[in-house]
Enzyme design. Structure first.
Site, PDB file in Angstrom:
ATOM      1  N   GLU A 260       0.880  -1.170   0.000  1.00 39.27           N
ATOM      2  CA  GLU A 260       0.000   0.000   0.000  1.00 39.27           C
ATOM      3  C   GLU A 260       0.919   1.221   0.000  1.00 39.27           C
ATOM      4  O   GLU A 260       1.500   1.575   1.021  1.00 39.27           O
ATOM      5  CB  GLU A 260      -0.908  -0.003   1.243  1.00 39.27           C
ATOM      6  CG  GLU A 260      -1.842  -1.197   1.316  1.00 39.27           C
ATOM      7  CD  GLU A 260      -2.884  -1.214   0.212  1.00 39.27           C
ATOM      8  OE1 GLU A 260      -3.130  -0.141  -0.407  1.00 39.27           O
ATOM      9  OE2 GLU A 260      -3.440  -2.275  -0.064  1.00 39.27           O
ATOM     10  N   CYS A 294      -1.907   9.046   2.173  1.00 42.51           N
ATOM     11  CA  CYS A 294      -1.662   8.686   0.775  1.00 42.51           C
ATOM     12  C   CYS A 294      -2.875   8.953  -0.109  1.00 42.51           C
ATOM     13  O   CYS A 294      -2.754   8.941  -1.337  1.00 42.51           O
ATOM     14  CB  CYS A 294      -1.224   7.233   0.659  1.00 42.51           C
ATOM     15  SG  CYS A 294      -2.331   6.074   1.455  1.00 42.51           S
TER      16      CYS A 294
END
Length: 486
Positions: A260, A294
């Site tokens: 991720e 993110c």
């Protein structure tokens, strides 16, 4: 004077110290928050040995016991909620209001995992679809644990992103070793305390949870490398920077690797959108927690017919955001994690300005706190557009045709999530079909994530999916059984 926490190592079902340690300092005022023991290579080997043995036990435990463990962890986190919030805020600089939201999400993560543990089974597949299959019963395909997991986690969600590795690992019958972020390891250590308490309390003479089912090992990158390459670790689950993630994948030979990674999330605001909602949500999504997510809003593409009004609203909403001390209840924009991060963000703003960008608001700094910044007229080659800022910076540009906006969103090496604000079902369908990202949020910002949903990106944003059920599948292997009956 604030308490200084001491974080030990949770290895092989016991708390251990170490000859080496490091300090964690507040990103806001530089004060010492914690002292953290750092594992030696010998201690990491002990952790890996224990993880292998714990995996042998966990794979045999009932779904009932795993669900008890996970629901018990959720209850204990709830009981210690204020303690988690305080430590997360002080170590990571996350505003207390957002730290409290994170702890609440972790409760959902573990509670959902408890339910998924009960129903994580398999499927029955008919095989008599041709003549050759008539002598066989339907095939049974079910999930079995892969074995020990290594989870490497970042500073920005020091509890819930740990939970997104620990909860599905335990729910699917796997042991897990967590290497927490060096900037904010405390939440993982508190979670290990919670795990120890619950694991000792549940079970009976027939089955128990091994105390090495979860281990928390703070260490240097060199020590962690031994775990990444150890052939007994079956799965590496990493959340962090793009460069480090792909480097780790190259070293984790023979393992399942889940990454991720980064993003430069975009929002499209069309002419028929609710501009007030789009501006309010974009301001919060771009600047909350100083943009250190993110899926923080970074690029906004707004239709030229409504750009002036939208930008006016965006600046207004940005000005409402509380900025400064993360301990203050009205603050949502605190410090960057350290001075180096703040230096980099300011350098990127300066680079954009040098190329002709206009600062509509913000662009200033006080210590590690950068004022929420909105830029326009930014070159597509500027780092604030094509890289991940990971700071409170939003870029606004206009478009004429919706297809042009989609092209701009897709013109990125990242592909995590994107948001689209429009009332048109036709344009929504076009966005769903053409946006090259892992998640599309309609009339919502890309910063939204529901913990049970599949979450992950494409291109350089990563591999695999998190979200409880989906991570459990990543941590498991399918086993298919076929029986001949004549």
């Amino acid at each position: 004077m604030n308490e200084v926490f001491s974080h030990r190592l949770w290895i092989a079902g016991a708390w251990q110290g170490s000859a080496e340690g490091r300090e964690v300092r507040s990103p806001f005022d530089g004060s010492t928050v914690s002292r953290v023991d750092q594992a030696s290579k010998e201690q990491m080997k002990l952790a890996l040995d224990a993880a292998v043995e714990a995996a042998k036990v966990l794979r045999k435990t009932s779904r009932y016991l795993r669900a008890q463990l996970l629901s018990g962890i959720a209850e204990e986190i709830s009981f210690r909620r204020e303690e988690f919030v305080k430590l997360i805020s002080r170590e990571s600089g996350k505003p207390v209001t957002l730290a409290d939201v994170e702890v609440g999400r972790a409760l959902v993560t573990f509670a959902t995992a408890a339910e998924e543990a009960k129903r994580f089974g398999g499927e029955v597949i008919p095989v008599d679809v041709d003549v050759a299959g008539r002598p066989y019963l339907p095939a049974l395909s079910y999930w079995v644990p892969r074995g020990p997991v290594l989870g490497i986690t970042p500073f920005n969600f020091p509890l819930n992103l740990v939970a997104h590795k620990v909860a599905p690992a335990l729910a699917s019958g796997n042991s897990i070793v967590i290497k927490p972020a060096p900037q904010a390891p405390g939440a993982a250590v508190l979670l290990a305390q919670v795990f120890e308490k619950v694991a000792k309390k549940i079970g009976d003479s027939r089955e128990k949870i091994p105390l090495a089912g979860l281990q928390v090992v703070s260490c240097s990158n060199d020590v962690a490398a031994a775990a990444v390459t150890d052939p007994r670790i079956t799965t590496l689950s990493f959340t962090g920077s793009t460069s480090v993630g792909w480097m780790l994948q190259s070293k984790a030979v023979g393992k399942r690797v889940l990454l991720e990674l980064g993003g430069n999330a975009a929002v499209i605001v069309h002419s028929d959108a609710d501009l007030e909602r789009a501006a309010s949500r974009s301001a919060a999504g771009g600047h909350g927690y100083a943009g250190q997510s993110c899926i923080s809003v970074q690029r906004i593409y707004v239709h030229e017919s409504c750009a002036e009004r939208f930008i006016e609203l965006l600046i207004k909403e940005t000005s409402k955001l509380g900025v400064g001390d993360p301990a203050a209840k009205d603050v949502v924009v605190g410090p960057l994690i350290d001075a180096a991060a703040a230096d980099r963000v300011m350098e990127w703003i300066a680079e954009a300005k040098k190329s002709g960008a206009k600062v509509l608001t913000g662009g200033t700094r006080e210590k590690n706190v950068i004022a929420p910044t909105v830029l326009s007229n930014v070159s597509p080659s500027s780092k604030v557009v094509c890289e991940e800022v990971f700071g409170p910076v939003v870029v606004v540009e206009t478009y004429r045709e919706f297809s042009e906006a989609i092209e701009k969103v897709n013109d990125s090496r990242f592909g995590l999530q994107a948001g689209v604000f429009t009332d048109s079902q036709k344009l929504m369908r076009e966005a769903v079909e053409k946006l090259d990202v892992g998640g599309i949020l309609l009339n919502e910002i890309p910063t939204y994530r529901a913990d049970p949903m599949p979450y992950g990106g494409v291109k350089e944003s990563g591999l695999g999916r998190e979200g409880l059920r989906y991570a459990m599948e990543e941590f498991s292997e399918r086993r298919t059984v076929v029986q001949w009956i004549g």
